[in-house]
Structures are given as structure tokens and as C-alpha cells.
Design a protein around this motif. Structure first.
Motif, PDB file in Angstrom:
ATOM      1  N   VAL A  92      35.390   5.075 -10.904  1.00  0.00           N
ATOM      2  CA  VAL A  92      34.994   3.764 -10.408  1.00  0.00           C
ATOM      3  C   VAL A  92      33.496   3.777 -10.115  1.00  0.00           C
ATOM      4  O   VAL A  92      32.985   4.710  -9.517  1.00  0.00           O
ATOM      5  N   SER A  93      32.799   2.757 -10.580  1.00  0.00           N
ATOM      6  CA  SER A  93      31.392   2.608 -10.251  1.00  0.00           C
ATOM      7  C   SER A  93      31.245   1.474  -9.244  1.00  0.00           C
ATOM      8  O   SER A  93      32.162   0.685  -9.062  1.00  0.00           O
ATOM      9  N   SER A  94      30.052   1.420  -8.666  1.00  0.00           N
ATOM     10  CA  SER A  94      29.822   0.419  -7.617  1.00  0.00           C
ATOM     11  C   SER A  94      30.178  -0.997  -8.052  1.00  0.00           C
ATOM     12  O   SER A  94      30.700  -1.778  -7.268  1.00  0.00           O
ATOM     13  N   LEU A  95      29.892  -1.323  -9.322  1.00  0.00           N
ATOM     14  CA  LEU A  95      30.088  -2.711  -9.752  1.00  0.00           C
ATOM     15  C   LEU A  95      31.268  -2.881 -10.714  1.00  0.00           C
ATOM     16  O   LEU A  95      31.396  -3.909 -11.383  1.00  0.00           O
ATOM     17  N   THR A  96      32.119  -1.880 -10.767  1.00  0.00           N
ATOM     18  CA  THR A  96      33.297  -1.957 -11.634  1.00  0.00           C
ATOM     19  C   THR A  96      34.159  -3.173 -11.316  1.00  0.00           C
ATOM     20  O   THR A  96      34.478  -3.425 -10.158  1.00  0.00           O
ATOM     21  N   GLY A  97      34.476  -3.921 -12.370  1.00  0.00           N
ATOM     22  CA  GLY A  97      35.453  -5.005 -12.231  1.00  0.00           C
ATOM     23  C   GLY A  97      34.944  -6.322 -11.689  1.00  0.00           C
ATOM     24  O   GLY A  97      35.702  -7.275 -11.607  1.00  0.00           O
ATOM     25  N   ILE A  98      33.666  -6.396 -11.318  1.00  0.00           N
ATOM     26  CA  ILE A  98      33.205  -7.677 -10.752  1.00  0.00           C
ATOM     27  C   ILE A  98      32.017  -8.268 -11.499  1.00  0.00           C
ATOM     28  O   ILE A  98      31.588  -9.368 -11.179  1.00  0.00           O
ATOM     29  N   THR A  99      31.471  -7.552 -12.495  1.00  0.00           N
ATOM     30  CA  THR A  99      30.286  -8.067 -13.180  1.00  0.00           C
ATOM     31  C   THR A  99      30.641  -8.837 -14.448  1.00  0.00           C
ATOM     32  O   THR A  99      31.553  -8.479 -15.175  1.00  0.00           O
ATOM     33  N   ARG A 100      29.884  -9.910 -14.674  1.00  0.00           N
ATOM     34  CA  ARG A 100      30.087 -10.744 -15.862  1.00  0.00           C
ATOM     35  C   ARG A 100      28.752 -10.942 -16.559  1.00  0.00           C
ATOM     36  O   ARG A 100      27.707 -10.993 -15.918  1.00  0.00           O
ATOM     37  N   CYS A 101      28.818 -11.089 -17.892  1.00  0.00           N
ATOM     38  CA  CYS A 101      27.623 -11.273 -18.705  1.00  0.00           C
ATOM     39  C   CYS A 101      27.197 -12.740 -18.684  1.00  0.00           C
ATOM     40  O   CYS A 101      27.994 -13.620 -18.968  1.00  0.00           O
ATOM     41  N   ALA A 124      21.346  -1.979 -19.288  1.00  0.00           N
ATOM     42  CA  ALA A 124      20.352  -1.396 -18.387  1.00  0.00           C
ATOM     43  C   ALA A 124      21.048  -0.408 -17.459  1.00  0.00           C
ATOM     44  O   ALA A 124      22.278  -0.411 -17.355  1.00  0.00           O
ATOM     45  N   TYR A 125      20.260   0.417 -16.821  1.00  0.00           N
ATOM     46  CA  TYR A 125      20.854   1.374 -15.897  1.00  0.00           C
ATOM     47  C   TYR A 125      21.490   0.652 -14.724  1.00  0.00           C
ATOM     48  O   TYR A 125      20.940  -0.325 -14.205  1.00  0.00           O
ATOM     49  N   LEU A 126      22.624   1.172 -14.310  1.00  0.00           N
ATOM     50  CA  LEU A 126      23.359   0.578 -13.199  1.00  0.00           C
ATOM     51  C   LEU A 126      22.523   0.547 -11.914  1.00  0.00           C
ATOM     52  O   LEU A 126      22.545  -0.420 -11.162  1.00  0.00           O
ATOM     53  N   ASP A 127      21.732   1.602 -11.703  1.00  0.00           N
ATOM     54  CA  ASP A 127      20.988   1.678 -10.434  1.00  0.00           C
ATOM     55  C   ASP A 127      19.935   0.568 -10.303  1.00  0.00           C
ATOM     56  O   ASP A 127      19.546   0.210  -9.201  1.00  0.00           O
ATOM     57  N   VAL A 128      19.506   0.028 -11.456  1.00  0.00           N
ATOM     58  CA  VAL A 128      18.564  -1.095 -11.423  1.00  0.00           C
ATOM     59  C   VAL A 128      19.223  -2.277 -10.700  1.00  0.00           C
ATOM     60  O   VAL A 128      18.616  -2.926  -9.843  1.00  0.00           O
ATOM     61  N   TYR A 129      20.499  -2.511 -11.039  1.00  0.00           N
ATOM     62  CA  TYR A 129      21.227  -3.617 -10.405  1.00  0.00           C
ATOM     63  C   TYR A 129      21.612  -3.289  -8.966  1.00  0.00           C
ATOM     64  O   TYR A 129      21.604  -4.155  -8.104  1.00  0.00           O
ATOM     65  N   GLU A 130      21.935  -2.026  -8.753  1.00  0.00           N
ATOM     66  CA  GLU A 130      22.331  -1.623  -7.403  1.00  0.00           C
ATOM     67  C   GLU A 130      21.196  -1.856  -6.406  1.00  0.00           C
ATOM     68  O   GLU A 130      21.427  -2.271  -5.276  1.00  0.00           O
ATOM     69  N   THR A 131      19.962  -1.574  -6.846  1.00  0.00           N
ATOM     70  CA  THR A 131      18.802  -1.792  -5.985  1.00  0.00           C
ATOM     71  C   THR A 131      18.682  -3.269  -5.630  1.00  0.00           C
ATOM     72  O   THR A 131      18.401  -3.630  -4.485  1.00  0.00           O
ATOM     73  N   PHE A 135      31.860  -9.886  -2.803  1.00  0.00           N
ATOM     74  CA  PHE A 135      31.630 -10.785  -3.940  1.00  0.00           C
ATOM     75  C   PHE A 135      32.852 -10.878  -4.818  1.00  0.00           C
ATOM     76  O   PHE A 135      33.533  -9.894  -5.072  1.00  0.00           O
ATOM     77  N   GLN A 136      33.044 -12.101  -5.332  1.00  0.00           N
ATOM     78  CA  GLN A 136      34.107 -12.275  -6.311  1.00  0.00           C
ATOM     79  C   GLN A 136      33.578 -11.908  -7.694  1.00  0.00           C
ATOM     80  O   GLN A 136      34.236 -11.264  -8.481  1.00  0.00           O
ATOM     81  N   GLU A 137      32.331 -12.360  -7.955  1.00  0.00           N
ATOM     82  CA  GLU A 137      31.711 -12.083  -9.246  1.00  0.00           C
ATOM     83  C   GLU A 137      30.226 -11.819  -9.067  1.00  0.00           C
ATOM     84  O   GLU A 137      29.581 -12.391  -8.200  1.00  0.00           O
ATOM     85  N   VAL A 138      29.692 -10.955  -9.915  1.00  0.00           N
ATOM     86  CA  VAL A 138      28.258 -10.712  -9.959  1.00  0.00           C
ATOM     87  C   VAL A 138      27.829 -10.965 -11.403  1.00  0.00           C
ATOM     88  O   VAL A 138      28.301 -10.287 -12.319  1.00  0.00           O
ATOM     89  N   TRP A 139      26.967 -11.947 -11.593  1.00  0.00           N
ATOM     90  CA  TRP A 139      26.542 -12.306 -12.945  1.00  0.00           C
ATOM     91  C   TRP A 139      25.276 -11.559 -13.314  1.00  0.00           C
ATOM     92  O   TRP A 139      24.331 -11.513 -12.537  1.00  0.00           O
ATOM     93  N   ILE A 140      25.291 -10.987 -14.507  1.00  0.00           N
ATOM     94  CA  ILE A 140      24.228 -10.088 -14.929  1.00  0.00           C
ATOM     95  C   ILE A 140      23.439 -10.663 -16.102  1.00  0.00           C
ATOM     96  O   ILE A 140      24.015 -11.083 -17.106  1.00  0.00           O
TER      97      ILE A 140
END
Ligand code: ZN
Length: 199
Positions: free
Chosen positions: A15-24, A59-66, A184-189
Motif C-alpha cells: 500500500v502506498s500513501s495515495l493508493t486507491g484515491i487518486t484519479r487522472c 511522476a514520483y509519488l513523493d512529489v505529490y506527497e509533498t 479525502f474521497q478523491e485526489v485528482w492528479i
């Protein structure tokens, strides 16, 4: 289609920090998290990785995590609102638990009294009396930790509300995922950018 050897390995189970909640933001599809051999994770559009048309660059996940972390740091719940949440929680507890606990406690205390009377009047043998008394006292003791645990939960909740950003900073990937899902329900990327979050 001619597939190249994968440069990344999908880590479906971890499981990653943003698993299951990110959308394109481009195609509305799910985002996938891949782990490089180096260990650094990448977030990429699932549709694009399947060869479907989409402009999203990975992109790297940590970019979004920051960016999420910055968002959380600016995300403060007003003190009076925290107080309201705690009060609402307290009311819920008293409605569902305190009343029941109180009733059971009174019932057990009554039973203990009656037991003593019966023994005093000679209606109960000593062995029987002692066994029943021990059992009733055990059940009374078992009720006490429930009220203690309740106070602890409230303290935890208060702490959580005050320190969402702090919690994010020290959390591992799985804990971050639990935190993100609860917020969050969704995180849009978009391209290297968190475009919107839906709390
Ligand atoms: Zn996409």
C-alpha cells in the motif's frame, strides 16, 4: 504492440500513501503506483500505461506527497469546531454507552446486595454465596475499563484533529494511506501537480 521489458515493477500488494484515491485529471481513470528498483515510487495513469490515449505524464509519488503535506499544514480545523466534534462524540457515547453501562452497573450492585442478604438470612450456602459474589464482582470490574477506554479515544481524536499534518510527516506509507482515505474521497492528479482534493 511491442512491449519493452518493464523498468518498474508493479507493487499491487504494498500500500502506498495515495493508493486507491487518486484519479487522472486527463482521462478520469485511476492512477497506478509503481515502485522502481531503486525503491522510489511513481504515480502513473493506468489507462496510459495500458497504451490508451492519455496525456498524463508519470511522476514520483513523493512529489505529490509533498504537496499533500503542504495542503495539510494549511488545513487547520478551528478550535471551536474541534470542541464541537468532541462534544458530539461525547453525546454519542453517552447515548449509546453510558446509559447501558450505568444500568448494568446498578443491576450488578443490586444483585450483590441481594446476595449478601440471602447469605445473611441463611438462604444461601457459603460456597454458593462466595462463588456468586466473586462472579458479580468480576463483572463489575469488567465495566470500569470501558469508561477509561472511552476517555482515551476522545483524547486521541482531539490530538488527531490538532495534528493531522504532524501525523502525515511521521507516518509510513500505509499509515499515510489510512490518513488520506479518512480525509479525502478523491485526489485528482495533473502533471506533477495535485489539482484538486475532494474531502
Ligand atoms: Zn489518464
Amino acid at each position: 504492440m511491442n512491449r519493452k521489458a518493464p523498468k518498474s515493477v508493479p507493487r499491487k500488494r504494498s500500500v502506498s500513501s495515495l493508493t486507491g484515491i487518486t484519479r487522472c485529471i486527463y482521462c478520469g481513470g485511476r492512477m497506478n503506483i509503481w515502485q522502481r528498483y531503486s525503491g522510489r515510487r511513481r504515480l502513473a495513469c493506468y489507462n496510459r500505461s495500458e497504451g490508451r490515449e492519455c496525456l498524463q505524464k508519470s511522476a514520483y509519488l513523493d512529489v505529490y506527497e509533498t504537496q499533500i503535506e503542504e495542503y495539510l499544514m494549511s488545513f487547520t480545523i478551528p478550535e471551536d469546531y474541534q470542541q464541537k466534534i468532541l462534544e458530539a462524540q461525547q453525546k454519542l457515547y453517552s447515548a449509546y454507552e453510558t446509559e447501558d453501562i450505568g444500568k448494568e452497573q446498578a443491576m450488578l450492585e443490586g444483585a450483590l446486595e441481594r446476595l449478601k442478604e440471602l447469605y445473611k438470612w441463611g438462604d444461601k450456602a457459603k460456597g454458593e454465596y462466595l462463588a456468586e459474589r466473586a462472579e458479580t464482582e468480576r463483572r463489575l470490574r469488567a465495566l470500569a475499563p470501558i469508561t477509561g477506554a472511552r476517555a482515551k479515544n476522545l483524547a486521541k481524536l482531539a490530538h488527531f484533529l490538532k495534528n493531522v499534518a504532524d501525523a502525515w510527516q511521521v507516518a509510513n506509507q500505509e499509515q499515510r494511506n489510512a490518513l488520506a482515505r479518512s480525509l479525502f474521497q478523491e485526489v485528482w492528479i495533473g502533471d506533477r501537480e495535485v489539482i484538486a482534493v475532494r474531502p
